[in-house]
Motif scaffolding. Structure first.
Motif, PDB file in Angstrom:
ATOM      1  N   TYR A  59     -16.891 -43.018  48.728  1.00 51.53           N
ATOM      2  CA  TYR A  59     -16.706 -43.144  47.286  1.00 51.53           C
ATOM      3  C   TYR A  59     -17.872 -43.924  46.698  1.00 51.53           C
ATOM      4  O   TYR A  59     -18.178 -45.037  47.123  1.00 51.53           O
ATOM      5  CB  TYR A  59     -15.382 -43.846  46.975  1.00 51.53           C
ATOM      6  CG  TYR A  59     -15.060 -43.860  45.502  1.00 51.53           C
ATOM      7  CD1 TYR A  59     -14.665 -42.699  44.862  1.00 51.53           C
ATOM      8  CD2 TYR A  59     -15.168 -45.020  44.754  1.00 51.53           C
ATOM      9  CE1 TYR A  59     -14.376 -42.693  43.508  1.00 51.53           C
ATOM     10  CE2 TYR A  59     -14.878 -45.032  43.405  1.00 51.53           C
ATOM     11  CZ  TYR A  59     -14.486 -43.855  42.794  1.00 51.53           C
ATOM     12  OH  TYR A  59     -14.203 -43.854  41.456  1.00 51.53           O
ATOM     13  N   LYS A  61     -19.043 -45.998  43.791  1.00 54.30           N
ATOM     14  CA  LYS A  61     -18.425 -46.743  42.686  1.00 54.30           C
ATOM     15  C   LYS A  61     -19.205 -46.613  41.384  1.00 54.30           C
ATOM     16  O   LYS A  61     -18.620 -46.620  40.303  1.00 54.30           O
ATOM     17  CB  LYS A  61     -18.286 -48.214  43.064  1.00 54.30           C
ATOM     18  CG  LYS A  61     -17.269 -48.460  44.142  1.00 54.30           C
ATOM     19  CD  LYS A  61     -17.153 -49.926  44.475  1.00 54.30           C
ATOM     20  CE  LYS A  61     -16.159 -50.121  45.611  1.00 54.30           C
ATOM     21  NZ  LYS A  61     -16.062 -51.523  46.011  1.00 54.30           N
ATOM     22  N   LYS A  64     -18.521 -43.066  40.307  1.00 54.09           N
ATOM     23  CA  LYS A  64     -17.071 -42.859  40.323  1.00 54.09           C
ATOM     24  C   LYS A  64     -16.706 -41.467  40.832  1.00 54.09           C
ATOM     25  O   LYS A  64     -15.950 -40.731  40.213  1.00 54.09           O
ATOM     26  CB  LYS A  64     -16.473 -43.105  38.941  1.00 54.09           C
ATOM     27  CG  LYS A  64     -16.638 -44.532  38.489  1.00 54.09           C
ATOM     28  CD  LYS A  64     -16.001 -44.777  37.153  1.00 54.09           C
ATOM     29  CE  LYS A  64     -16.216 -46.234  36.781  1.00 54.09           C
ATOM     30  NZ  LYS A  64     -15.742 -46.555  35.464  1.00 54.09           N
TER      31      LYS A  64
END
Length: 140
Positions: A59, A61, A64
């Motif tokens: 993932y 960040k 996103k």
């Protein structure tokens, strides 16, 4: 394997099953008729199949979104793998390190596919085609 999570922002996961001990020396299309595929009772004979697992994306960040590492794939040819829910990488082991099959989007209607043994080109293409064919996140 479509899940409600793929529709709500999580990553999707796939599994594929292929027969072990298949010939990689197919000379022509007529010989493909001799590949029987998975045995009818394959669930009882797990030692006769390879189970492929999708790699879990990381993932990001900042963006996103989930991302897969395609390394330098396509850069020599001037291609760049774009983010897509249809990108995937399959390994022979759950959380495996060696990629057996990967598909990455390079344009709106163009994808790049890499595969290695134990997959044949035909099997790899079929898995990729089935993956791109429909919106798996919307199928329940």
């Amino acid at each position: 394997m479509p899940t409600i999570a793929t529709w709500t922002g999580s990553y999707r996961s796939m599994k594929a099953y292929i027969p072990k001990h298949q010939s990689m020396q197919l000379k022509n299309v007529a010989q493909m008729q001799h590949i029987n595929g998975l045995p009818k009772d394959w669930e009882e004979k797990m030692d006769k199949i390879h189970k492929l697992f999708s790699r879990i994306p990381r993932y990001n960040k900042m963006l996103k979104q989930y991302e897969l590492d395609f390394r330098e794939r396509g850069r020599a040819a001037g291609l760049r793998i774009q983010s897509s829910v249809k990108n995937f990488q399959l390994t022979l082991e759950e959380n495996g390190r060696q990629t057996i099959l990967q598909l990455g989007r390079v344009d709106r209607y163009k994808y790049v596919m890499d595969f290695r043994y134990p997959l044949t080109g035909y099997q790899a293409f079929c898995i990729c085609l089935a993956s791109v064919d429909s919106k798996l996140c919307c199928t329940m």
